[in-house]
Design a protein around this motif. Structure first.
Motif, short mmCIF file in Angstrom:
data_model
loop_
_atom_site.label_atom_id
_atom_site.label_comp_id
_atom_site.label_asym_id
_atom_site.label_seq_id
_atom_site.Cartn_x
_atom_site.Cartn_y
_atom_site.Cartn_z
N GLU A 163 0.81 -1.21 0.00
CA GLU A 163 0.00 0.00 0.00
C GLU A 163 0.85 1.27 0.00
O GLU A 163 0.35 2.35 -0.27
CB GLU A 163 -0.96 0.00 1.19
CG GLU A 163 -2.05 -1.03 1.04
CD GLU A 163 -2.94 -1.11 2.26
OE1 GLU A 163 -3.96 -1.80 2.16
OE2 GLU A 163 -2.63 -0.49 3.28
N TRP A 168 -1.33 2.88 -5.53
CA TRP A 168 -2.40 2.32 -4.71
C TRP A 168 -3.10 3.43 -3.92
O TRP A 168 -4.31 3.41 -3.73
CB TRP A 168 -1.87 1.26 -3.75
CG TRP A 168 -1.42 0.01 -4.46
CD1 TRP A 168 -0.15 -0.48 -4.55
CD2 TRP A 168 -2.24 -0.90 -5.18
NE1 TRP A 168 -0.13 -1.63 -5.29
CE2 TRP A 168 -1.41 -1.92 -5.69
CE3 TRP A 168 -3.60 -0.96 -5.47
CZ2 TRP A 168 -1.88 -2.96 -6.46
CZ3 TRP A 168 -4.07 -2.01 -6.23
CH2 TRP A 168 -3.22 -3.00 -6.72
N LEU A 171 -5.55 5.15 -6.14
CA LEU A 171 -6.75 4.32 -6.32
C LEU A 171 -7.63 4.33 -5.07
O LEU A 171 -8.85 4.35 -5.16
CB LEU A 171 -6.35 2.89 -6.68
CG LEU A 171 -5.81 2.69 -8.09
CD1 LEU A 171 -5.28 1.26 -8.26
CD2 LEU A 171 -6.88 2.97 -9.14
N ARG A 172 -6.99 4.32 -3.91
CA ARG A 172 -7.75 4.34 -2.66
C ARG A 172 -8.54 5.66 -2.56
O ARG A 172 -9.69 5.67 -2.12
CB ARG A 172 -6.82 4.19 -1.45
CG ARG A 172 -7.60 4.40 -0.14
CD ARG A 172 -6.82 4.06 1.08
NE ARG A 172 -6.96 2.63 1.25
CZ ARG A 172 -5.97 1.81 1.59
NH1 ARG A 172 -4.79 2.27 1.80
NH2 ARG A 172 -6.19 0.53 1.73
N LYS A 173 -7.93 6.79 -2.97
CA LYS A 173 -8.63 8.06 -2.93
C LYS A 173 -9.86 8.06 -3.84
O LYS A 173 -10.92 8.56 -3.48
CB LYS A 173 -7.70 9.21 -3.32
CG LYS A 173 -6.67 9.53 -2.27
CD LYS A 173 -5.74 10.63 -2.73
CE LYS A 173 -4.62 10.85 -1.72
NZ LYS A 173 -3.64 11.84 -2.19
N LEU A 174 -9.72 7.45 -5.02
CA LEU A 174 -10.86 7.33 -5.93
C LEU A 174 -11.97 6.49 -5.30
O LEU A 174 -13.15 6.83 -5.39
CB LEU A 174 -10.43 6.69 -7.26
CG LEU A 174 -9.65 7.56 -8.22
CD1 LEU A 174 -9.16 6.74 -9.39
CD2 LEU A 174 -10.53 8.70 -8.70
N LYS A 175 -11.57 5.41 -4.66
CA LYS A 175 -12.55 4.53 -4.02
C LYS A 175 -13.25 5.24 -2.86
O LYS A 175 -14.47 5.13 -2.71
CB LYS A 175 -11.82 3.28 -3.50
CG LYS A 175 -12.71 2.29 -2.80
CD LYS A 175 -11.89 1.11 -2.32
CE LYS A 175 -12.60 0.41 -1.21
NZ LYS A 175 -11.78 -0.56 -0.53
N ASP A 176 -12.50 6.00 -2.07
CA ASP A 176 -13.08 6.69 -0.92
C ASP A 176 -14.04 7.79 -1.34
O ASP A 176 -14.99 8.12 -0.62
CB ASP A 176 -11.98 7.27 -0.03
CG ASP A 176 -11.22 6.16 0.69
OD1 ASP A 176 -11.75 5.03 0.77
OD2 ASP A 176 -10.08 6.41 1.17
N ASN A 177 -13.81 8.39 -2.51
CA ASN A 177 -14.70 9.46 -2.99
C ASN A 177 -16.06 8.92 -3.43
O ASN A 177 -17.02 9.66 -3.48
CB ASN A 177 -14.04 10.22 -4.15
CG ASN A 177 -12.90 11.09 -3.68
OD1 ASN A 177 -12.83 11.44 -2.51
ND2 ASN A 177 -12.01 11.45 -4.59
N ASN A 178 -16.12 7.66 -3.75
CA ASN A 178 -17.40 7.07 -4.19
C ASN A 178 -18.11 6.55 -3.04
O ASN A 178 -18.59 6.14 -2.33
CB ASN A 178 -17.15 5.97 -5.23
CG ASN A 178 -16.67 6.55 -6.53
OD1 ASN A 178 -16.97 7.69 -6.84
ND2 ASN A 178 -15.94 5.76 -7.28
#
Length: 178
Positions: A163, A168, A171-178
């Motif tokens: 991580e 990564w 990508l985690r920031k993109l996932k958290d925004n959704n």
């Protein structure tokens, strides 16, 4: 299907109350089903207890005996005890329906109930997923543990190392925004 008729429990003509039926189960019983068995040499007794009521039937099916299993670790055969029981209510209706796991509906015109499938399922549910012989030595188990996959905690530590890669994190920031 005609061979399964040997496992019909005829309730027509029986008085209301308790009745007992006994079936000897061996390899010929399992040959009636088009499935490959994970065991050999079954020697099982199936006791079928029927309590007949005016509008429904209560079945209790107990299986007791042994089968031979192949040990997953040593590939040696060993005897495994089979002991299980299930209870089923049988109601009368317009057509056969076994969508409820505890209640089966059969046509009101039927005079017998076939217990072969229930006996088969009862035995199959008694077979463990992991087949380990009671004769497996501590040394064999130690070797197996040494070469087994790592624990979850260790794999989480490895995951944390991955991580740290900035890709990564993005990508985690993109996932958290959704």
């Amino acid at each position: 299907m005609d061979k399964l008729r040997n496992y019909d429990v005829s309730f027509s003509g029986l008085k209301n109350g308790k009745h007992v039926f006994k079936f000897e189960i061996d390899h010929t019983f399992f040959q009636l089903f088009d499935t490959e068995q994970e065991f050999t040499n079954p020697k099982i007794v199936a006791d079928v207890f029927l309590e007949k009521h005016t509008t429904f039937l209560e079945f209790e099916i107990k299986v007791d005996g042994k089968v031979e299993l192949m040990c997953d670790i040593t590939n040696d055969e060993f005897d495994y005890p089979i002991e299980n029981e299930i209870e089923i209510l049988v109601h009368f209706g317009e057509q056969y329906d076994d969508s409820n796991e505890d209640v089966i509906t059969i046509p009101a015109s039927d005079h017998a109930f076939n217990v072969a499938q229930l006996i088969y399922e009862n035995v199959q549910l008694s077979i463990p997923m992991k087949k380990v012989s009671p004769n497996v030595s501590d040394e064999d188990l130690e070797i197996l543990n040494r070469f087994s996959p790592k624990d979850i905690e260790e794999s989480e530590e490895e995951e944390e190392e991955h991580e740290s890669d900035p890709r990564w994190e993005a990508l985690r920031k993109l996932k958290d925004n959704n």
